[in-house]
Scaffold this motif. Structure first.
Motif: not given
Length: 132
Positions: A49-75
């Motif tokens: 359950x811990x592994x799956x929790x990290x995976x869903x959060x990782x995925x959601x943050x990647x999707x969010x970074x794409x939706x705001x159009x900046x990827x993983x760069x500041x901010x």
């Protein structure tokens, strides 16, 4: 009006391998303090359950970074973006620090959906703008 849409699919086996190789350091890099606490509680009861929790959060943050159009760069950083739950159980994006300031200054709102099944976690994020 839609500002951006992001989607991500994450191989849970990759997340498991990273946690096995780097231990909690990997979780500390990806998760906010609140998420890290939830990860620890879930991992104590059932490690998968811990592994799956990290995976869903990782995925959601990647999707969010794409939706705001900046990827993983500041901010945008892993720890300034948090995936929390509303009392109903619905996932929601909670932002912190400079990312929150940037997002609010643009008048944006985010909607997130996360799911996991077998070997994959997937997420979709729609970001709306309320300015003309």
């Amino acid at each position: 009006m839609i500002y951006g849409i992001g989607t991500d699919i994450c191989d849970i086996r990759r997340i498991r391998a990273s946690l096995e190789k780097h231990g909690e350091r990997f979780a500390q890099k990806v998760l906010s303090d609140n998420e890290l606490n939830t990860y620890r509680v879930r991992s104590e009861r059932w490690p998968e359950r811990g592994v799956r929790y990290v995976a869903t959060r990782f995925s959601a943050k990647e999707a969010f970074s794409k939706a705001i159009g900046m990827g993983m760069r500041m901010p945008m950083t892993w720890r300034l973006c948090e995936v929390a739950k509303l009392p109903s159980g619905q996932p929601t994006i909670v932002l912190h620090g400079v990312l929150k300031e940037w997002f609010e200054a643009k008048g944006l709102t985010a909607h997130v959906s996360v799911s996991d099944e077998s070997d994959y976690a997937t997420s979709y994020v729609v970001v709306e703008t309320h300015t003309a």
